[in-house]
Write an enzyme that holds these catalytic residues in place. Structure first.
Site, PDB file in Angstrom:
ATOM      1  CE  LYS A 156      15.317  -7.101 -22.179  1.00 30.34           C
ATOM      2  NZ  LYS A 156      16.619  -6.571 -22.340  1.00 30.34           N
ATOM      3  N   PRO A 187      20.029 -13.295 -13.396  1.00 29.16           N
ATOM      4  CG  PRO A 187      21.940 -13.294 -14.746  1.00 29.16           C
ATOM      5  CD  PRO A 187      20.629 -13.979 -14.548  1.00 29.16           C
ATOM      6  CB  ALA A 234      13.866  -7.767 -18.886  1.00 29.69           C
ATOM      7  N   GLY A 235      15.199  -8.905 -15.627  1.00 26.89           N
ATOM      8  CA  GLY A 235      14.779  -9.709 -14.473  1.00 26.89           C
ATOM      9  C   GLY A 235      13.660  -9.052 -13.677  1.00 26.89           C
ATOM     10  CB  SER A 273      10.838  -5.760 -16.760  1.00 36.46           C
ATOM     11  OG  SER A 273      11.578  -4.581 -16.664  1.00 36.46           O
ATOM     12  CG  ASP A 277      12.233  -3.575 -21.329  1.00 35.86           C
ATOM     13  OD1 ASP A 277      11.913  -2.989 -22.375  1.00 35.86           O
ATOM     14  OD2 ASP A 277      13.409  -3.786 -20.991  1.00 35.86           O
TER      15      ASP A 277
END
Ligand code: ATP
Length: 295
Positions: A11, A99, A105-106, A108, A141
């Site tokens: 996101k 990344p 938000a990787g 989450s 998140d």
């Protein structure tokens, strides 16, 4: 069902405002969230024996992420198994692309995809709201990452209002080399002196599908603080604008910067500059993602 594949979408924050700091240390926020096509892919397989086995196909590309019980995927799987009293185990393999520690938000999103995937794999039929309630225990998140699309996020991030889809746009993401600590950025934000983004103007731009107005109102209250640690944020934004981005901004607590384009070829051309100038592992061309249904 014995196995399934599920995507975990990155996101960006089209706009991010911090309203105040709560006594418990959390911040109340008002943010416009947008999912991207850029995603991690998770493979879930039911196991007869109890236990969670987690592995990554490309761990060497993510040296700062551990694939043990501290990983949010592991925590999400455990929370689901405990909450729903599942007797089986699960094997989860991830192919990671988002990344890490980037403001995208990787972690989450991986947790959100794990909860959704477990719900399908073990045929528990939990509603979207029940999954979001579970998700907020893992991170503010996570409920948004379960919902996806364009959304207004308030409270500590858990109060979500689905918005009409933002105008379809291409997005060039460029991650600076320097790391920016989320804790540092929030601690050094001076709320009384900060310039607050005009979230209402950005909301209006989305509801009227006005690309120029949206691009004029991309704004992140955390960006000036992140720039003190990472001046590269401003350099990248200036370069993206010079290369034709209609609007630029930093996502989350940074340090990733995004530039928005209506033309995919313009986005690819802009990304080529960064790919040729030392950002080959840290430049991505993607586009806004809207789920076909909200589940
Ligand atoms: P946010 O935008 O939600 O603040 P972020 O993009 O800044 O997130 P993440 O990619 O979620 O940051 O990574 C933050 C830290 O979380 C990493 O340094 C890593 O140690 C930890 N982490 C735990 N699980 C994961 C995961 N599945 N993927 C990435 N990082 C993870």
């Amino acid at each position: 069902m014995e196995q399934l594949t599920i995507h975990a979408h990155a996101k960006i924050n089209l706009a991010l405002d911090v309203l105040n700091r709560r006594p418990d240390g959390y911040h109340t926020v008002r943010m416009i969230m947008q999912s991207l096509s850029l995603c991690d892919t998770l493979f879930l397989q039911k196991a007869a024996e109890p236990g969670i086995v987690l592995s990554a196909r490309n761990p060497e590309q993510f040296p700062d992420v551990t694939w043990d019980e501290n990983n949010l995927i592991y925590k999400a799987a455990k929370l689901f198994i405990d909450t729903c009293s599942i007797k089986n185990g699960v094997h989860i393999t991830i192919e990671k692309q988002i990344p890490s520690a980037a403001g995208l938000a990787g972690g989450s999103s991986d947790a959100a995809a794990t909860l959704k995937g477990m719900n399908q794999l073990f045929e528990q039929n939990l509603s979207l709201d029940e999954l979001k309630e579970m998700g907020v225990k893992l991170g503010a998140d996570v409920p948004y990452c379960i919902q996806l699309g364009t959304a207004l996020s308030e409270g500590i991030g858990e109060q979500l209002t689905a918005l009409p889809a933002a105008p379809a746009m291409y997005c060039v993401l460029v991650k600076p080399e320097a790391a920016v600590s989320t804790k540092y950025v929030y601690q050094n934000l001076k709320l009384d002196k900060a310039h607050h983004p005009n979230i209402d103007a950005a909301l209006d731009a989305i509801s009227t599908c006005n690309v120029n107005k949206l691009c004029a109102n991309l704004n992140n209250i955390l960006e000036p603080v992140a720039r003190t640690l990472c001046p590269e944020v401003e350099d990248i934004e200036l370069k993206l604008a010079e290369l034709g981005a209609l609007g630029t901004c930093m996502s989350g607590s940074g340090p990733t910067v995004f530039g928005l384009f209506t033309d995919g070829n313009d986005a690819i051309e802009a990304s080529e500059y960064f790919l040729d100038h030392g950002y080959e592992d840290r430049t991505f061309v993607t586009k806004f993602f809207q789920p076909t249904c909200r589940y």
